[in-house]
Design a protein around this motif. Structure first.
Motif, PDB file in Angstrom:
ATOM      1  N   LEU A 231      23.854  48.900  29.481  1.00 39.11           N
ATOM      2  CA  LEU A 231      23.227  48.256  30.643  1.00 39.11           C
ATOM      3  C   LEU A 231      21.706  48.374  30.575  1.00 39.11           C
ATOM      4  N   LEU A 232      21.210  49.463  30.021  1.00 40.18           N
ATOM      5  CA  LEU A 232      19.769  49.618  29.874  1.00 40.18           C
ATOM      6  C   LEU A 232      19.207  48.555  28.944  1.00 40.18           C
ATOM      7  N   ASN A 233      19.908  48.291  27.859  1.00 41.84           N
ATOM      8  CA  ASN A 233      19.474  47.214  26.952  1.00 41.84           C
ATOM      9  C   ASN A 233      19.469  45.863  27.660  1.00 41.84           C
ATOM     10  N   LYS A 234      20.502  45.618  28.460  1.00 39.94           N
ATOM     11  CA  LYS A 234      20.560  44.360  29.207  1.00 39.94           C
ATOM     12  C   LYS A 234      19.406  44.259  30.202  1.00 39.94           C
ATOM     13  N   LEU A 235      19.084  45.388  30.847  1.00 36.29           N
ATOM     14  CA  LEU A 235      17.989  45.385  31.810  1.00 36.29           C
ATOM     15  C   LEU A 235      16.653  45.116  31.126  1.00 36.29           C
ATOM     16  N   ILE A 236      16.455  45.716  29.959  1.00 33.67           N
ATOM     17  CA  ILE A 236      15.207  45.481  29.227  1.00 33.67           C
ATOM     18  C   ILE A 236      15.070  44.007  28.853  1.00 33.67           C
ATOM     19  N   LYS A 237      16.123  43.434  28.305  1.00 31.09           N
ATOM     20  CA  LYS A 237      16.061  42.033  27.883  1.00 31.09           C
ATOM     21  C   LYS A 237      15.865  41.105  29.073  1.00 31.09           C
ATOM     22  N   LEU A 238      16.562  41.388  30.161  1.00 29.62           N
ATOM     23  CA  LEU A 238      16.406  40.576  31.368  1.00 29.62           C
ATOM     24  C   LEU A 238      14.992  40.691  31.919  1.00 29.62           C
ATOM     25  N   SER A 239      14.480  41.907  31.969  1.00 29.98           N
ATOM     26  CA  SER A 239      13.143  42.122  32.516  1.00 29.98           C
ATOM     27  C   SER A 239      12.075  41.464  31.658  1.00 29.98           C
ATOM     28  N   VAL A 240      12.238  41.524  30.348  1.00 37.11           N
ATOM     29  CA  VAL A 240      11.279  40.862  29.452  1.00 37.11           C
ATOM     30  C   VAL A 240      11.288  39.357  29.687  1.00 37.11           C
ATOM     31  N   ASP A 241      12.474  38.793  29.841  1.00 32.34           N
ATOM     32  CA  ASP A 241      12.578  37.349  30.078  1.00 32.34           C
ATOM     33  C   ASP A 241      11.904  36.965  31.393  1.00 32.34           C
ATOM     34  N   LEU A 242      12.129  37.744  32.442  1.00 26.33           N
ATOM     35  CA  LEU A 242      11.513  37.446  33.739  1.00 26.33           C
ATOM     36  C   LEU A 242      10.010  37.698  33.709  1.00 26.33           C
ATOM     37  N   TRP A 243       9.609  38.699  32.943  1.00 29.15           N
ATOM     38  CA  TRP A 243       8.168  39.003  32.820  1.00 29.15           C
ATOM     39  C   TRP A 243       7.425  37.841  32.188  1.00 29.15           C
ATOM     40  N   PHE A 265      12.293  57.214  29.786  1.00 37.59           N
ATOM     41  CA  PHE A 265      13.228  57.482  28.697  1.00 37.59           C
ATOM     42  C   PHE A 265      12.509  57.894  27.416  1.00 37.59           C
ATOM     43  N   ASN A 266      13.277  58.025  26.357  1.00 42.42           N
ATOM     44  CA  ASN A 266      12.731  58.536  25.100  1.00 42.42           C
ATOM     45  C   ASN A 266      11.887  57.481  24.397  1.00 42.42           C
ATOM     46  N   SER A 267      11.366  57.862  23.232  1.00 39.28           N
ATOM     47  CA  SER A 267      10.436  56.992  22.516  1.00 39.28           C
ATOM     48  C   SER A 267      11.079  55.678  22.096  1.00 39.28           C
ATOM     49  N   GLU A 268      12.404  55.691  21.857  1.00 35.72           N
ATOM     50  CA  GLU A 268      13.061  54.453  21.468  1.00 35.72           C
ATOM     51  C   GLU A 268      12.939  53.396  22.563  1.00 35.72           C
ATOM     52  N   CYS A 269      12.908  53.844  23.819  1.00 31.91           N
ATOM     53  CA  CYS A 269      12.775  52.894  24.923  1.00 31.91           C
ATOM     54  C   CYS A 269      11.383  52.276  24.937  1.00 31.91           C
ATOM     55  N   PHE A 270      10.373  53.078  24.612  1.00 32.93           N
ATOM     56  CA  PHE A 270       9.029  52.494  24.507  1.00 32.93           C
ATOM     57  C   PHE A 270       9.012  51.442  23.402  1.00 32.93           C
ATOM     58  N   ASP A 271       9.603  51.771  22.266  1.00 31.56           N
ATOM     59  CA  ASP A 271       9.663  50.814  21.156  1.00 31.56           C
ATOM     60  C   ASP A 271      10.380  49.539  21.569  1.00 31.56           C
ATOM     61  N   ALA A 272      11.518  49.703  22.256  1.00 30.19           N
ATOM     62  CA  ALA A 272      12.296  48.530  22.659  1.00 30.19           C
ATOM     63  C   ALA A 272      11.507  47.659  23.622  1.00 30.19           C
ATOM     64  N   CYS A 273      10.858  48.286  24.603  1.00 32.68           N
ATOM     65  CA  CYS A 273      10.076  47.522  25.582  1.00 32.68           C
ATOM     66  C   CYS A 273       8.908  46.821  24.899  1.00 32.68           C
ATOM     67  N   PHE A 274       8.183  47.555  24.053  1.00 41.14           N
ATOM     68  CA  PHE A 274       7.017  46.951  23.419  1.00 41.14           C
ATOM     69  C   PHE A 274       7.406  45.807  22.479  1.00 41.14           C
ATOM     70  N   VAL A 275       8.369  46.050  21.592  1.00 44.53           N
ATOM     71  CA  VAL A 275       8.718  45.035  20.590  1.00 44.53           C
ATOM     72  C   VAL A 275       9.223  43.763  21.264  1.00 44.53           C
ATOM     73  N   ASN A 276      10.084  43.916  22.265  1.00 46.43           N
ATOM     74  CA  ASN A 276      10.596  42.733  22.962  1.00 46.43           C
ATOM     75  C   ASN A 276       9.501  42.004  23.732  1.00 46.43           C
ATOM     76  N   MET A 277       8.604  42.755  24.373  1.00 46.61           N
ATOM     77  CA  MET A 277       7.500  42.122  25.107  1.00 46.61           C
ATOM     78  C   MET A 277       6.518  41.452  24.154  1.00 46.61           C
ATOM     79  N   TYR A 278       6.221  42.113  23.058  1.00 48.35           N
ATOM     80  CA  TYR A 278       5.275  41.584  22.068  1.00 48.35           C
ATOM     81  C   TYR A 278       5.761  40.254  21.505  1.00 48.35           C
TER      82      TYR A 278
END
Length: 573
Positions: A231-243, A265-278
Motif C-alpha cells: 500500500l505504501l508503494n501505491k500511495l507513493i505512485k498515486l501521490s507522484v501522479d497527483l503532484w 521511513f528508511n532510505s529506500e523510501c527517499f529513493d522511491a519518492c525522489f526517483v518517481n518524482m524526478y
C-alpha cells in the motif's frame, strides 16, 4: 574537474531520465500486505477474547449496545435469497459515531469502515459485491457524506487510542506491534481497510475538496503504512501522479505526503519518492501545457525541497544526473551531432539543468557542493556557447539567469558580461510588424525566423541585456573592484547607443549607463579614501558593507525599481 572528458557514446545511450535503476522507485520494507481487499467481518474486532484495550465486560456491554441498535432498526436489514442488505441511516450513524468518539469502540468503527468502503467504491463496482452474505448501503446523500467525513476525521485518532500510540509514534513502534500483539491483531485489518478505501477514493473522486481532504487524512496516518509496504508503494505512485498533474492545492498536498514518507521511513523510501518524482517531472516537461510557465517552477521547487532533506543521497543523484548532461553536451560540442544538439535545446534537458541549479543554489551555503557547482557552471557555459545567434535568445537568457542565480547564492564571482553583450550584436531589422504574441508565449527554445524582424524581439534583446547586467552589477555594486568590472560593459553599451535608431530603447540604455557610472564614481571615491593596503584581504571583504546593508545607495534603488517593474520578465525562464 572537467565535465567534458567523457567516454564516447551515442546520443541514444545518454538518456537523462533513465540514469537511476528502476528498482530504486520501489519501496522494500519488512512485512506483507497479502490480505484481500474486501469488507471487514463484523466480529473481526474480537481476537482471542480481547478487543484492543477494552475489557471483556466492556466488550459485552458494547455488543449489547450494537445489538440494541439493530433491534431498533436504526440499521435497516433486508434479507434476500442470497444476501442480507444493511442500510445505514442518519440516526444509526449518529449512534455508531458516539460509540467511536466516547468509547473508541472497535466494533462500531468496524461497521462504519464497511459503510465507508461502500461509499468510497460507490459507482465503481457492481452493487452488492461485498461479503457473500451482506450488502452495505447508505440511506441518503447526507448520511453518505457524513459517514465519509466522520471516518476520515476520526479513524487515525481511534487507531492510536486503541493501540496506545501517541501522535509522535514512529515506524519502529508500529513495526513492533506486529509481534503477537492482540491489540494490533484487532486493529490492523481496520487500518488496512481504511487505507485501501481512501486510496480508492482519492483515485476516483471528482471533487477537488474531497480529494485534498482525503489526502490530508492519509498523511496524518502515514506512519501506519510501515505495516503495509504494498500500500505504501501505491500511495507513493498515486501521490507522484497527483503532484505532477493535479491542481496547485492538490499537487501541494500530494507533495506533503511524499515529503513525510521520505522523512518517516528508511532510505529506500527517499529513493522511491525522489526517483518517481524526478522521472515524472522530466516527463511532464516534455508535454506543453497552458499553465506550464507557473506549474513547472512549483514542481521544481518542491522536488528541490525533497532533495534538501537528505543531502548525502541527493548529492550522489545530482552528480549522476549532471554527468549525463555533461556527456551529452560534450558530444554535441565535439561532433555537432544533430540528435545530441536537439536533445540539449529541449525542455527535457533545460528543465533537468534548471532543477540542479536550483538545488545547488538552495544548499550551497553550509554544504560541500563546490564540485557540483563548478561542474554545472561549465555545463551552462557550454550550452550558451553551443547555441549562438538570435534564434536562441530565450536559451541564452535562461543560461545567464542560471549563472547569476548561482553566483548570488554561492557568493562566487561568475563572469557573464561577454555572454550578455553578445546579444547586442544580434542582426535584426526594424521593418517588421509588432507581433501580437509576446515572446513568453513561444514554447520552443528556438524562435521562429519571422520573430527576428519583430519589434518585440528587438525590444526584448535590449531589455534582457539591461536586466541581466543590472542583476550581475547589483551583486557586486559595493565590491572594491566594481569600476573594473563594469567599465567594458559600459563602453559596449555606449557604442550600441551611438548606432541605434530606436529612440525608446536608447533612453533605457542611457539611463542604465548613467546609474552604473554614478556607482563607479561612488566606489572609486570610497576606494581613494581607503587607508588599507590592497593586500589587506579582510579590509577588502568589509569594504562598503555598511552602505550595502543600508540599501539606500542610488544604484541599489535603481535596481529595485527594475525588479519591481519587471523590465526583463517578458522573457521567461
Amino acid at each position: 574537474m572537467c565535465v567534458f572528458r567523457c567516454i564516447e557514446e551515442s546520443p541514444k545511450d545518454i538518456v537523462i531520465d533513465a540514469v537511476f535503476d528502476k528498482d530504486e522507485g520501489v519501496v522494500v520494507l519488512d512485512g506483507g500486505d497479502s490480505d484481500s481487499d474486501g469488507y471487514l467481518a463484523e466480529d473481526s474486532a474480537v481476537v482471542n477474547g480481547t478487543q484492543g484495550k477494552i475489557s471483556e465486560t466492556e466488550l459485552k456491554k458494547q455488543s449489547r449496545k450494537l445489538a440494541r441498535l439493530n433491534k431498533k432498526k436504526l440499521v435497516d436489514e433486508t434479507d434476500s435469497d442470497t444476501t442480507k442488505r444493511k442500510v445505514l441511516s442518519g440516526s444509526a450513524l449518529s449512534s455508531f459515531s458516539n460509540l467511536v468518539d466516547e468509547e473508541q469502540s472497535v466494533q462500531a468503527l468496524t461497521s462504519l469502515l464497511n459503510w465507508y468502503r461502500a461509499a468510497c467504491h460507490y459507482g465503481h463496482e457492481p452493487s452488492g459485491i461485498t461479503t457473500p452474505d451482506i450488502c452495505y448501503d447508505i440511506e441518503d446523500s447526507e448520511t453518505f457524506a457524513n459517514v465519509m467525513i466522520f471516518v476520515l476525521q476520526k479513524a487515525d485518532h481511534t487507531f492510536r487510542s486503541v493501540l496506545g500510540l501517541s501522535g509522535s509514534a514512529n515506524k519502529e513502534k508500529v513495526l513492533k506491534l506486529n509481534n503477537n500483539n492482540p491489540k494490533w491483531d484487532s486493529v490492523k485489518p481496520l487500518i488496512k481497510s481504511f487505507f485501501r478505501s481512501t486510496i480508492h477514493l482519492v483515485k476516483q473522486a471528482a471533487d477537488l475538496e474531497i480529494t485534498v481532504f482525503a489526502l490530508a487524512q492519509l498523511r496524518v496516518s502515514v506512519v501506519f503504512f510501515a505495516a503495509f509496504p504494498d500500500l505504501l508503494n501505491k500511495l507513493i505512485k498515486l501521490s507522484v501522479d497527483l503532484w505532477v498533474t493535479g491542481e496547485e492545492t492538490l499537487s501541494h498536498q500530494a507533495f506533503l505526503i511524499l515529503k513525510d514518507i521520505s522523512m518517516v521511513f528508511n532510505s529506500e523510501c527517499f529513493d522511491a519518492c525522489f526517483v518517481n518524482m524526478y522521472k515524472a517531472f522530466l516527463h511532464d516537461c516534455d508535454i506543453p501545457k497552458a499553465n506550464s510557465e507557473k506549474r513547472l517552477p512549483l514542481l521544481r521547487d518542491s522536488l528541490v525541497e525533497l532533495c534538501s532533506q537528505d543531502m548525502q543521497k541527493s548529492y550522489t543523484k545530482a552528480s549522476v544526473s549532471i554527468t549525463q548532461l555533461a556527456k551529452l553536451l560534450k558530444m554535441a560540442l565535439a561532433t555537432k551531432n544533430k540528435e545530441a544538439v536537439e536533445k540539449i535545446h529541449s525542455e527535457h534537458y533545460t528543465s533537468c539543468l534548471d532543477l540542479w541549479v536550483s538545488f545547488i543554489a538552495a544548499n550551497v551555503q553550509g554544504n560541500d557542493l563546490q564540485s557540483l557547482l563548478y561542474t554545472v557552471i561549465q555545463v551552462i557555459n557550454g550550452v550558451a556557447t553551443l547555441f549562438i545567434g538570435p534564434r536562441y535568445l530565450l536559451l541564452r537568457v535562461k543560461c545567464i539567469r542560471w549563472l547569476n542565480h548561482l553566483s548570488r547564492a554561492s557568493g562566487i564571482f561568475i563572469p557573464i558580461a561577454s555572454l550578455v553583450l553578445d546579444m547586442l550584436e544580434y542582426k535584426t531589422t526594424n521593418d517588421g510588424e509588432k507581433q501580437k504574441k509576446k515572446l513568453e508565449a513561444v514554447s520552443t527554445v528556438k524562435l521562429p525566423k519571422n520573430w527576428l524582424k519583430s519589434q518585440n524581439f528587438q525590444e526584448q534583446c535590449i531589455f534582457s541585456v539591461i536586466e541581466l547586467l543590472a542583476n550581475h552589477f547589483a551583486q557586486w555594486s559595493f565590491h572594491i573592484s566594481f569600476p573594473e568590472l563594469a567599465t567594458i560593459s559600459i563602453m559596449r553599451l555606449k557604442k550600441f547607443n551611438e548606432r541605434s535608431t530606436m529612440e525608446g530603447l536608447k533612453r533605457v540604455v542611457k539611463r542604465f549607463i548613467e546609474q552604473v557610472e554614478l556607482n563607479i564614481e561612488f566606489v572609486q571615491m570610497k576606494r581613494d579614501e581607503a587607508a588599507f593596503s590592497p593586500n589587506d584581504q579582510q579590509a577588502i571583504e568589509t569594504f562598503l558593507q555598511l552602505e550595502k546593508r543600508s540599501k539606500t545607495a542610488p544604484y541599489t534603488q535603481y535596481y529595485q525599481n527594475i525588479v519591481d517593474k519587471g523590465l526583463g520578465t517578458k522573457v521567461k525562464k
